[in-house]
Design a protein around this motif. Structure first.
Motif, PDB file in Angstrom:
ATOM      1  N   HIS A 392      10.384  37.368 -35.319  1.00 23.04           N
ATOM      2  CA  HIS A 392      11.001  36.388 -34.426  1.00 23.04           C
ATOM      3  C   HIS A 392      10.399  35.003 -34.718  1.00 23.04           C
ATOM      4  CE1 HIS A 392      13.068  39.274 -31.849  1.00 23.04           C
ATOM      5  NE2 HIS A 392      11.951  39.942 -31.651  1.00 23.04           N
ATOM      6  N   CYS A 446      13.107  32.160 -29.158  1.00 20.66           N
ATOM      7  CA  CYS A 446      13.293  32.669 -30.516  1.00 20.66           C
ATOM      8  C   CYS A 446      14.381  31.827 -31.172  1.00 20.66           C
ATOM      9  CB  CYS A 446      13.724  34.126 -30.475  1.00 20.66           C
ATOM     10  SG  CYS A 446      14.121  34.765 -32.119  1.00 20.66           S
ATOM     11  N   ILE A 448      16.188  32.713 -33.799  1.00 22.07           N
ATOM     12  CA  ILE A 448      17.382  33.441 -34.241  1.00 22.07           C
ATOM     13  C   ILE A 448      18.412  33.090 -33.182  1.00 22.07           C
ATOM     14  CG2 ILE A 448      18.433  35.724 -34.516  1.00 22.07           C
ATOM     15  CD1 ILE A 448      15.709  36.685 -35.581  1.00 22.07           C
ATOM     16  N   HIS A 451      19.689  35.537 -30.656  1.00 22.22           N
ATOM     17  CA  HIS A 451      18.668  35.982 -29.694  1.00 22.22           C
ATOM     18  C   HIS A 451      18.512  34.941 -28.586  1.00 22.22           C
ATOM     19  CE1 HIS A 451      16.354  39.062 -32.417  1.00 22.22           C
ATOM     20  NE2 HIS A 451      17.601  39.419 -32.147  1.00 22.22           N
ATOM     21  N   MET A 456      16.734  35.088 -25.012  1.00 33.32           N
ATOM     22  CA  MET A 456      15.342  35.144 -25.459  1.00 33.32           C
ATOM     23  C   MET A 456      14.760  33.734 -25.436  1.00 33.32           C
ATOM     24  SD  MET A 456      14.024  37.140 -28.797  1.00 33.32           S
ATOM     25  CE  MET A 456      12.396  37.865 -28.845  1.00 33.32           C
TER      26      MET A 456
HETATM   27 CU    CU Z   1      14.340  36.828 -32.147  1.00 33.98          CU
END
Ligand code: CU
Length: 488
Positions: A392, A446, A448, A451, A456
């Protein structure tokens, strides 16, 4: 200086082990001249204030050899211009939303007040509307970037093309010896990946909750890109602008890539590498030395084993090689103490959480006083299968931090400068030294992008004890967002 020939991260956690991984395909198109973003022109300059206007807009871009692709961009149809900031100056920006949906303008890497100026989900601009913001830039020379950050549509808007390079120049720490002619010996390398469906991008079709991947690499929006090198020293500002894909940058001839800067500016010392891995949103400035190459020579830069950019040696028009100081930047890293902030990144797909929670725009998850150094412990618990799991990339808004350690050991050799995004391996604890210089509400999450959109993400209040603020944070996530400023 030791030449580093390997990536540092846990190979077992690389994205290509994922069952849903899409390999990059070798480009079948003809080569295209690398697109170099133009430099954004100021509307006007008044004393110490520079005025810029940035439109988020739709358009058509000729990316493949045939049909144009429907794309989004800033002041153009795809990506955006280079936005230059000089530290010590004041900026006034008019942000115009010409898109059919809500967006925001997030200044990734700028240490400006949040949440409005910073441009996270609390700073929406409705379609057809605009927002004016003002801020001072006070930070070191660095490469940052602009991207949208609406909740929860960041990933889709970036996928459609919204991202632009940003360069901060601070006369106090700039190195004038470095190449700095934009588009000639100072060029961006914005790495992204997309799948073409009859020349179009289709985010919904390609969507993956663990991070959307495309099978075709783009550099600055160019497929099968080629750039002609006309000076022996080339400065590349590399940004992993992909939603999910990790960039493992290498070359066909193992050319030495001298990394001089990371996310937050210059490293204390240059690091020589033949392979560099950047996770989503990380940046690296690297120098390539072509003085031993003759006209007609070429170097192919690759992501894993797929060519992304051919550097063709042309006629050298000027010798731009300059001796760099041994110490590029003085950075004090000695710091002892226990972490007073904890971030546990866990899960994959829809189970992703930070400290067991999903993002809530109305909740302040942590607080830190401005001007104080504090230690953060950021961990990734995706290690239930030894040697597996996923990395992550952890990003904080509003600050540039130092990486103190990885599982109690030294950070990687190119992590001794300031950063705002750090990749955390499964089972790893990464200790950070964090200081906020400006107050406000800031996201940490995070990077990404899927995510992040799933939740997240959390938020911290950077508190100015001499000027406490009260926040009435509204939940603007996936709602018909009011174009309001919640500052009371
Ligand atoms: Cu992530």
């Amino acid at each position: 200086m030791e030449l580093i020939k390997n990536y540092f991260f846990d190979e077992g956690a690389y994205d290509y082990h994922d069952g849903a991984y899409k390999h990059l395909i070798r480009p079948k198109t003809k080569t295209h001249k690398l697109i170099i973003p133009k430099v954004l022109k100021a509307d006007k300059i008044e004393g110490n204030t520079t005025y810029y206007t940035i439109h988020a807009q739709e358009g058509e871009t000729n990316i493949l050899d045939g049909k144009a692709t429907h794309t989004w961009g800033y002041n153009g149809s795809l990506l955006g211009p280079l936005i230059r900031y000089q530290s010590g100056r004041h900026y006034h920006l008019t942000l115009v939303n010409d898109l059919p949906e809500v967006t925001t303008w997030h200044w990734h890497g700028l240490n400006i007040p949040g949440p409005i100026e910073d441009g996270g989900p609390h700073a929406p601009v409705l379609p057809g509307k605009s927002r004016e913001i003002e801020f001072d830039v006070n930070q070191p020379t660095m490469t940052a970037w602009l991207h949208p950050h609406p909740c929860p549509h960041t990933a889709e808007q970036v996928w459609k093309g919204l991202a632009a390079p940003v360069a901060v120049v601070n006369p106090l720490d700039d190195l004038p010896q470095l190449p700095h002619t934009w588009g000639v010996d100072d060029i961006p390398l914005i790495f992204q990946d997309r799948t073409f469906h009859d020349s179009q991008w289709d985010y919904q079709a390609d969507y993956d909750m663990d991070g959307t991947l495309g099978d075709t690499a783009l550099v600055n929006g160019t497929v099968n890109a080629e750039f002609t090198v006309t000076r022996p020293c080339l400065r590349l500002r590399v940004l992993n602008g992909a939603n999910r894909r990790e960039l493992r940058l290498n070359s066909d001839q193992n050319i030495v890539m001298t990394q001089i800067a990371s996310d937050g500016g210059f490293l204390p010392h240059a690091v020589e590498m033949t392979k560099i891995m950047l996770t989503n949103a990380e940046r690296a400035e690297i120098l390539l030395d072509f003085s031993d190459y003759k006209k007609g020579g070429r170097i192919v830069l690759k992501a894993d084993d797929v060519p992304i950019l051919t550097l063709k040696v042309g006629e050298f028009t000027e010798d731009n090689r300059r001796q760099l100081p041994k110490t590029l930047k003085q950075i004090e890293r000695d710091f002892t103490g226990s972490p007073s902030h904890q971030v546990i990144m866990e899960g994959m797909d829809d189970s992703v959480r930070i400290n067991g929670k999903l993002y809530d725009m109305t909740r302040i998850d942590d607080r830190q006083e401005i001007g104080k150094n504090e230690i953060w412990d950021v961990s990734n618990t995706n290690d239930s299968m030894p040697g597996m799991g996923m990395i992550h990339p952890f990003h904080m808004h509003g600050t540039e931090f130092l990486v103190l350690s990885r599982n109690g050991k030294k950070p990687y050799p190119n992590e001794f400068g300031f950063k705002d995004t750090v990749a955390v391996n499964p089972g790893e604890h990464v200790k950070l030294l964090v200081k906020f210089n400006v107050p406000g509400i800031f996201m940490y999450h995070c990077h990404i992008l899927e995510h992040e959109d799933t939740g997240m993400m959390a938020q911290i209040e950077a508190v100015d004890p001499n000027n406490p603020q009260h926040w009435n944070l509204k939940d603007l996530c996936d709602k018909n967002m009011p174009d309001s400023n919640m500052r009371m």
